[in-house]
Design a protein around this motif. Sequence first.
Motif, PDB file in Angstrom:
ATOM      1  N   ALA A  73       0.790  -1.190   0.034  1.00 38.89           N
ATOM      2  CA  ALA A  73      -0.053  -0.028   0.015  1.00 38.89           C
ATOM      3  C   ALA A  73       0.754   1.378   0.019  1.00 38.89           C
ATOM      4  CB  ALA A  73      -0.876  -0.072   1.162  1.00 38.89           C
ATOM      5  N   THR A  74       0.468   2.302  -0.780  1.00 37.46           N
ATOM      6  CA  THR A  74       1.263   3.472  -0.706  1.00 37.46           C
ATOM      7  C   THR A  74       1.112   4.307   0.379  1.00 37.46           C
ATOM      8  OG1 THR A  74      -0.730   4.704  -1.656  1.00 37.46           O
ATOM      9  CG2 THR A  74       0.742   3.778  -3.375  1.00 37.46           C
ATOM     10  N   ASP A  75       0.259   4.225   1.235  1.00 39.93           N
ATOM     11  CA  ASP A  75      -0.053   4.748   2.446  1.00 39.93           C
ATOM     12  C   ASP A  75      -0.438   3.744   3.585  1.00 39.93           C
ATOM     13  OD1 ASP A  75      -1.054   6.161   4.873  1.00 39.93           O
ATOM     14  OD2 ASP A  75      -1.479   7.970   3.645  1.00 39.93           O
ATOM     15  N   LEU A  76       0.718   3.245   4.408  1.00 41.20           N
ATOM     16  CA  LEU A  76       0.462   2.139   5.358  1.00 41.20           C
ATOM     17  C   LEU A  76      -0.343   2.630   6.713  1.00 41.20           C
ATOM     18  CD1 LEU A  76       4.021   0.362   5.495  1.00 41.20           C
ATOM     19  CD2 LEU A  76       1.953  -0.088   4.191  1.00 41.20           C
ATOM     20  N   VAL A  77      -0.497   3.857   6.885  1.00 38.56           N
ATOM     21  CA  VAL A  77      -1.479   4.410   7.844  1.00 38.56           C
ATOM     22  C   VAL A  77      -2.767   4.046   7.580  1.00 38.56           C
ATOM     23  CG1 VAL A  77      -2.049   6.287   9.420  1.00 38.56           C
ATOM     24  CG2 VAL A  77       0.399   5.662   9.057  1.00 38.56           C
ATOM     25  N   GLU A  78      -3.255   4.559   6.158  1.00 38.71           N
ATOM     26  CA  GLU A  78      -4.644   4.417   5.628  1.00 38.71           C
ATOM     27  C   GLU A  78      -5.029   2.985   5.432  1.00 38.71           C
ATOM     28  OE1 GLU A  78      -7.358   3.276   2.704  1.00 38.71           O
ATOM     29  OE2 GLU A  78      -5.226   3.242   2.449  1.00 38.71           O
ATOM     30  N   ALA A  79      -4.012   2.270   5.204  1.00 38.21           N
ATOM     31  CA  ALA A  79      -4.140   0.595   4.773  1.00 38.21           C
ATOM     32  C   ALA A  79      -4.442  -0.016   6.059  1.00 38.21           C
ATOM     33  CB  ALA A  79      -3.108   0.079   4.063  1.00 38.21           C
ATOM     34  N   THR A  80      -4.060   0.333   7.198  1.00 38.00           N
ATOM     35  CA  THR A  80      -3.825  -0.387   8.428  1.00 38.00           C
ATOM     36  C   THR A  80      -5.367  -0.358   8.905  1.00 38.00           C
ATOM     37  OG1 THR A  80      -1.587  -0.113   8.750  1.00 38.00           O
ATOM     38  CG2 THR A  80      -3.032  -0.751  10.611  1.00 38.00           C
ATOM     39  N   GLN A  81      -6.151   0.947   8.680  1.00 38.55           N
ATOM     40  CA  GLN A  81      -7.461   1.143   9.376  1.00 38.55           C
ATOM     41  C   GLN A  81      -8.707   0.833   8.360  1.00 38.55           C
ATOM     42  OE1 GLN A  81      -8.194   5.669   9.622  1.00 38.55           O
ATOM     43  NE2 GLN A  81      -6.174   5.317   9.780  1.00 38.55           N
ATOM     44  N   ASP A  82      -8.335   0.844   7.077  1.00 35.83           N
ATOM     45  CA  ASP A  82      -9.415   0.750   6.005  1.00 35.83           C
ATOM     46  C   ASP A  82      -9.661  -0.758   5.533  1.00 35.83           C
ATOM     47  OD1 ASP A  82     -11.194   1.556   4.059  1.00 35.83           O
ATOM     48  OD2 ASP A  82      -9.549   1.618   2.756  1.00 35.83           O
ATOM     49  N   SER A 134     -17.986   0.028  12.117  1.00 38.35           N
ATOM     50  CA  SER A 134     -17.513   0.285  13.667  1.00 38.35           C
ATOM     51  C   SER A 134     -16.171   0.464  13.694  1.00 38.35           C
ATOM     52  CB  SER A 134     -18.118  -0.922  14.087  1.00 38.35           C
ATOM     53  OG  SER A 134     -19.505  -0.933  14.047  1.00 38.35           O
ATOM     54  N   GLY A 135     -15.249   0.408  12.879  1.00 43.64           N
ATOM     55  CA  GLY A 135     -13.862   0.530  13.136  1.00 43.64           C
ATOM     56  C   GLY A 135     -13.726   1.781  13.542  1.00 43.64           C
ATOM     57  N   GLN A 136     -12.699   2.111  14.575  1.00 40.31           N
ATOM     58  CA  GLN A 136     -12.364   3.594  15.142  1.00 40.31           C
ATOM     59  C   GLN A 136     -10.942   3.842  14.942  1.00 40.31           C
ATOM     60  OE1 GLN A 136     -13.694   1.256  17.821  1.00 40.31           O
ATOM     61  NE2 GLN A 136     -15.605   1.572  17.064  1.00 40.31           N
ATOM     62  N   LEU A 137     -10.800   4.954  14.579  1.00 49.25           N
ATOM     63  CA  LEU A 137      -9.314   5.521  14.560  1.00 49.25           C
ATOM     64  C   LEU A 137      -8.304   4.718  13.632  1.00 49.25           C
ATOM     65  CD1 LEU A 137      -9.358   6.903  17.988  1.00 49.25           C
ATOM     66  CD2 LEU A 137      -9.972   8.093  15.981  1.00 49.25           C
ATOM     67  N   GLN A 138      -7.171   4.328  14.301  1.00 50.93           N
ATOM     68  CA  GLN A 138      -6.235   3.608  13.364  1.00 50.93           C
ATOM     69  C   GLN A 138      -6.384   2.245  13.096  1.00 50.93           C
ATOM     70  OE1 GLN A 138      -5.258   6.487  15.542  1.00 50.93           O
ATOM     71  NE2 GLN A 138      -5.720   7.420  13.568  1.00 50.93           N
ATOM     72  N   LEU A 139      -7.141   1.647  13.549  1.00 52.25           N
ATOM     73  CA  LEU A 139      -7.468   0.004  13.477  1.00 52.25           C
ATOM     74  C   LEU A 139      -8.853  -0.422  13.371  1.00 52.25           C
ATOM     75  CD1 LEU A 139      -5.931  -2.398  13.151  1.00 52.25           C
ATOM     76  CD2 LEU A 139      -5.930  -2.634  15.596  1.00 52.25           C
ATOM     77  N   ASN A 140      -9.151  -1.345  12.359  1.00 55.02           N
ATOM     78  CA  ASN A 140     -10.489  -2.006  12.734  1.00 55.02           C
ATOM     79  C   ASN A 140     -10.413  -3.295  13.341  1.00 55.02           C
ATOM     80  OD1 ASN A 140     -12.818  -3.549  11.953  1.00 55.02           O
ATOM     81  ND2 ASN A 140     -13.440  -2.048  10.757  1.00 55.02           N
ATOM     82  N   ALA A 141     -11.201  -3.255  14.617  1.00 51.68           N
ATOM     83  CA  ALA A 141     -10.857  -4.245  15.665  1.00 51.68           C
ATOM     84  C   ALA A 141     -11.820  -5.604  15.098  1.00 51.68           C
ATOM     85  CB  ALA A 141     -11.200  -3.965  16.908  1.00 51.68           C
ATOM     86  N   PHE A 142     -12.786  -5.528  14.008  1.00 59.11           N
ATOM     87  CA  PHE A 142     -13.599  -6.372  13.639  1.00 59.11           C
ATOM     88  C   PHE A 142     -13.346  -7.437  12.487  1.00 59.11           C
ATOM     89  CE2 PHE A 142     -15.498  -2.602  15.697  1.00 59.11           C
ATOM     90  CZ  PHE A 142     -15.672  -3.425  16.889  1.00 59.11           C
ATOM     91  N   GLU A 143     -11.967  -7.504  11.991  1.00 58.57           N
ATOM     92  CA  GLU A 143     -11.662  -8.240  11.178  1.00 58.57           C
ATOM     93  C   GLU A 143     -11.821  -9.552  11.194  1.00 58.57           C
ATOM     94  OE1 GLU A 143      -8.309  -7.561   8.293  1.00 58.57           O
ATOM     95  OE2 GLU A 143      -8.290  -5.756   8.832  1.00 58.57           O
ATOM     96  N   PRO A 144     -11.858 -10.293  12.502  1.00 56.35           N
ATOM     97  CA  PRO A 144     -12.159 -11.736  12.706  1.00 56.35           C
ATOM     98  C   PRO A 144     -13.499 -12.093  12.031  1.00 56.35           C
ATOM     99  CG  PRO A 144     -11.027 -10.844  14.515  1.00 56.35           C
ATOM    100  CD  PRO A 144     -11.331  -9.665  13.584  1.00 56.35           C
ATOM    101  N   ILE A 145     -14.625 -11.170  12.263  1.00 52.15           N
ATOM    102  CA  ILE A 145     -15.968 -11.620  11.733  1.00 52.15           C
ATOM    103  C   ILE A 145     -16.060 -11.175  10.289  1.00 52.15           C
ATOM    104  CG2 ILE A 145     -16.903  -9.184  12.193  1.00 52.15           C
ATOM    105  CD1 ILE A 145     -18.614 -12.624  12.748  1.00 52.15           C
ATOM    106  N   ILE A 146     -15.307 -10.186   9.704  1.00 52.28           N
ATOM    107  CA  ILE A 146     -15.301  -9.927   8.522  1.00 52.28           C
ATOM    108  C   ILE A 146     -14.588 -11.197   7.743  1.00 52.28           C
ATOM    109  CG2 ILE A 146     -14.238  -8.567   6.406  1.00 52.28           C
ATOM    110  CD1 ILE A 146     -14.233  -6.288   8.376  1.00 52.28           C
ATOM    111  N   VAL A 147     -13.517 -11.868   7.913  1.00 50.47           N
ATOM    112  CA  VAL A 147     -13.007 -12.784   7.200  1.00 50.47           C
ATOM    113  C   VAL A 147     -13.944 -14.085   7.419  1.00 50.47           C
ATOM    114  CG1 VAL A 147     -11.576 -13.518   9.102  1.00 50.47           C
ATOM    115  CG2 VAL A 147     -10.816 -14.228   6.678  1.00 50.47           C
ATOM    116  N   HIS A 148     -14.274 -14.153   8.762  1.00 47.16           N
ATOM    117  CA  HIS A 148     -15.340 -15.453   8.959  1.00 47.16           C
ATOM    118  C   HIS A 148     -16.543 -15.121   7.962  1.00 47.16           C
ATOM    119  CE1 HIS A 148     -17.491 -18.509  10.795  1.00 47.16           C
ATOM    120  NE2 HIS A 148     -18.498 -17.852  11.039  1.00 47.16           N
ATOM    121  N   SER A 149     -17.298 -14.248   7.820  1.00 44.34           N
ATOM    122  CA  SER A 149     -18.270 -14.209   7.260  1.00 44.34           C
ATOM    123  C   SER A 149     -18.082 -13.981   5.430  1.00 44.34           C
ATOM    124  CB  SER A 149     -19.131 -12.618   7.212  1.00 44.34           C
ATOM    125  OG  SER A 149     -19.286 -12.557   8.663  1.00 44.34           O
TER     126      SER A 149
END
Length: 479
Positions: A262-271, A354-369
């Motif tokens: 990713a060209t912007d790792l800060v953006e890619a980490t939260q998006d 529902s992700g906040q600020l610099q990280l989305n904490a909910f990727e486990p349910i995303i990848v499971h779904s």
Amino acid sequence: MLETRTEHDLLGDREVPADSYWGIHTLRAMENFPITGRTIATNPHLIRGIAYVKWAAASANEKLGILDGPRAEAISQACKEIVDGRWHEQFVVDVIQGGAGTSTNMNANEVIANRALEILGHQRGDYERLHPNEHVNLSQSTNDVYPTAVNISTIFAIEGLLDALRVLQNAFTTKSLEFADTVKMGRTQLQDAVPMTLGQEFGTYAVMIEEDRARLAEAALLVHEINLGATAIGTGLNAPAGYAEVACSDLGALTGLPLVLATDLVEATQDVGQFVHLSGVLKRVAVKLSKVCNDLRLLSSGPRAGLNEINLPPVQAGSSIMPGKVNPVIPEVLNQVAYEVIGNDVTITMAAESGQLQLNAFEPIIVHSLSEGMRHLGAACRILADRCVLGITANTELLRARVEDSIGLVTALNPYIGYTASTRIAQEALISGRRVADLVIEAGLLDREELDRLLSPEHLANLRVAGEKPHATAVVEEV
């Protein structure tokens, strides 16, 4: 009694089974998240993905001179074994977990570390020699390891679904060619419209699937962008200079995937926008496949009191009380999978939002779904192709008779006898119950030879050239 070994973390000491490759962090996650009863081992794509990431990290760390050769080699060998399908049963944390995937990452760190210790000739748990965090997780954070592994696993899952869709597309193409000369009535709003061929109807389904395969392949391109090297929030803290580029290059080489940093790792980490987009495409696929199955169930309804235009192959008895009843169970199961995928899209949407600020904490349910939806949809597509579509037969004589009996047939004659005469013929046919063709001959509007030409399959279905097969696209090559 069960033999144990003592491990320590910031909360204190715990005993873990001596023969386990996982350790104290995994143990706590097992205790904290007894949610579904399904472990991450049920998603082998994810396990392979995280092993590839750890393998690439070890390689990059060795190249950059911060991990010695023996440890790097042992870690790499352990990761290769996991990629090849070994030790998956040691990945025991629940698929739904708090912590943004930290438990999955720690489970992987411990399994890889303990297997690497064995490769080096040491005991499991001898972390002074090779540590899960200090060596296996070197230059990494869960926040770049887990999203990257999720991307890789998603790419693998998309490839499987694309192949399943190809199989189904080929099945409909095969039937469209088989039914190319079978004339039937087309319908709009469930009312008789104008004639077509059953081949055109089935060929349309093949084209719909072909379009969806293209959209799915396009969506997959977005998932090839990774944030490996971002560490905690995208700033690359605790990773050496050049690590992100080397690790990404090595990961691409190991997986054979055209991954890009990713060209912007800060953006890619939260998006997680790529997953929202992909989920939308999956919903599109599910909706359209469910519509096709609705059509198959309607066209085969009856057999005496329904449309009865086609026959689905019988695969099981349909009732415990009604002898002889056979139900369209294969299309029904795909319908239900489609509903699951559509519901998953809502889950993924909410998790992304529902992700906040610099990280989305909910990727486990995303990848499971995502993974469950793609796996189930792929299986349903193959079953629909093999156990339903390829065995469909047409009630040709009934279909032809319905065309000849249909008042809608007059639409095909309208350019030749005129709108006024066509309207009069349609009204008379409706009142008398007589066939349009007989009334046209009786009125002297057309002779028999001309009428037979106009009522031929080629003309009725508007085939421009005799023998042309609309929508009968070539069978997709095996990939």
